[in-house]
Motif scaffolding. Structure first.
Motif, PDB file in Angstrom:
ATOM      1  N   LYS A 146     -40.371 -26.553  79.922  1.00  0.00           N
ATOM      2  CA  LYS A 146     -41.243 -25.099  80.441  1.00  0.00           C
ATOM      3  C   LYS A 146     -42.092 -25.396  81.002  1.00  0.00           C
ATOM      4  CE  LYS A 146     -41.854 -21.520  77.704  1.00  0.00           C
ATOM      5  NZ  LYS A 146     -41.781 -20.484  76.174  1.00  0.00           N
ATOM      6  N   THR A 147     -43.137 -26.373  80.604  1.00  0.00           N
ATOM      7  CA  THR A 147     -44.366 -25.949  81.310  1.00  0.00           C
ATOM      8  C   THR A 147     -44.716 -26.065  83.508  1.00  0.00           C
ATOM      9  OG1 THR A 147     -45.895 -26.303  79.907  1.00  0.00           O
ATOM     10  CG2 THR A 147     -46.583 -27.224  81.592  1.00  0.00           C
ATOM     11  N   LYS A 148     -43.117 -26.846  83.536  1.00  0.00           N
ATOM     12  CA  LYS A 148     -43.038 -27.553  84.906  1.00  0.00           C
ATOM     13  C   LYS A 148     -42.728 -25.957  84.787  1.00  0.00           C
ATOM     14  CE  LYS A 148     -42.991 -30.115  88.148  1.00  0.00           C
ATOM     15  NZ  LYS A 148     -44.653 -30.615  88.646  1.00  0.00           N
ATOM     16  N   GLU A 171     -43.030 -22.862  84.885  1.00  0.00           N
ATOM     17  CA  GLU A 171     -43.817 -22.010  84.838  1.00  0.00           C
ATOM     18  C   GLU A 171     -44.486 -22.355  86.167  1.00  0.00           C
ATOM     19  OE1 GLU A 171     -45.273 -22.173  80.787  1.00  0.00           O
ATOM     20  OE2 GLU A 171     -43.836 -20.576  80.039  1.00  0.00           O
ATOM     21  N   GLU A 172     -45.205 -23.427  86.001  1.00  0.00           N
ATOM     22  CA  GLU A 172     -45.824 -23.799  86.838  1.00  0.00           C
ATOM     23  C   GLU A 172     -45.326 -23.550  88.942  1.00  0.00           C
ATOM     24  OE1 GLU A 172     -47.359 -28.635  88.443  1.00  0.00           O
ATOM     25  OE2 GLU A 172     -47.487 -28.165  86.768  1.00  0.00           O
ATOM     26  N   LEU A 173     -43.505 -23.900  88.355  1.00  0.00           N
ATOM     27  CA  LEU A 173     -43.331 -23.789  89.882  1.00  0.00           C
ATOM     28  C   LEU A 173     -42.498 -22.604  89.778  1.00  0.00           C
ATOM     29  CD1 LEU A 173     -41.462 -27.018  89.729  1.00  0.00           C
ATOM     30  CD2 LEU A 173     -42.956 -26.386  91.395  1.00  0.00           C
ATOM     31  N   ARG A 174     -42.293 -21.656  89.029  1.00  0.00           N
ATOM     32  CA  ARG A 174     -41.944 -19.965  88.724  1.00  0.00           C
ATOM     33  C   ARG A 174     -40.485 -20.153  89.369  1.00  0.00           C
ATOM     34  NH1 ARG A 174     -47.641 -17.853  91.400  1.00  0.00           N
ATOM     35  NH2 ARG A 174     -48.536 -17.747  89.681  1.00  0.00           N
TER      36      ARG A 174
END
Length: 137
Positions: free
Chosen positions: A13-15, A17-20
Motif C-alpha cells: 500500500k505504501t508503494k 501511494e508513493e507511485l500514485r
C-alpha cells in the motif's frame, strides 16, 4: 523499515501511494475489485503469485524484503562431519544484501550501537563487505 516484523500488505500500500498508481489500473492488472485490493493491503502475508504480480506492477522486488529478514534473523546452520552435502544446482548473485540490510548495518556502526566485529559475529556478514559499505558512505 522493520525487517523483523514484515506486514507485506502495508508495504505494498505504501508503494502504491508513493507511485500514485490509480486503483483502476491495479484492478485491471490484478483482475480484482477495489474491495479485494483493500483486503490485500490489510494482510500480513500474501500468496506468492499475487506478490509477484504486485512486484511487477510496482517495479519493486518485495521478495528482497524477506531475503533481508533471512539474512538478519535466520539461525546459523551447523554442518556436521557425518553429513555429506550435495552440491547445489542453485547459484546466487554476489550481492544478496538489500539496501535496507546495508543501511541497517551502517546505522548500527555509525551510531556506535555495534562494532564491525560484533556485526560479523552476530550476522555472519564478511568483514571486507562491511568495510566496503562503510567506505562508500
Amino acid at each position: 523499515m522493520n525487517l523483523k516484523q514484515i506486514h507485506i500488505g502495508s508495504l505494498v500500500k505504501t508503494k502504491v501511494e508513493e507511485l500514485r498508481i490509480p486503483s483502476g489500473r491495479i484492478m485491471n492488472y490484478l483482475h480484482c475489485t477495489e474491495d479485494e485490493i483493500e483486503g490485500m493491503y490489510l494482510k500480513e502475508s500474501m500468496e506468492t503469485q499475487k506478490l509477484l504480480k504486485w512486484s511487477k506492477l510496482l517495479q519493486f522486488d518485495f521478495f528482497r524484503i524477506y531475503t533481508g529478514h533471512l539474512i538478519l534473523y535466520a539461525p546459523p546452520t551447523r554442518m556436521q562431519n557425518s553429513i555429506k552435502v550435495q552440491e547445489s544446482t542453485l547459484t546466487f548473485r554476489k550481492s544478496v544484501y538489500t539496501e535496507e540490510v546495508k543501511m541497517f548495518m551502517l546505522d548500527k556502526i555509525m551510531t556506535g550501537e555495534m562494532t564491525v566485529n560484533e556485526i560479523v559475529k552476530k550476522y555472519k556478514i564478511p568483514r571486507t563487505t562491511l568495510y566496503k559499505w562503510v567506505k562508500k558512505v
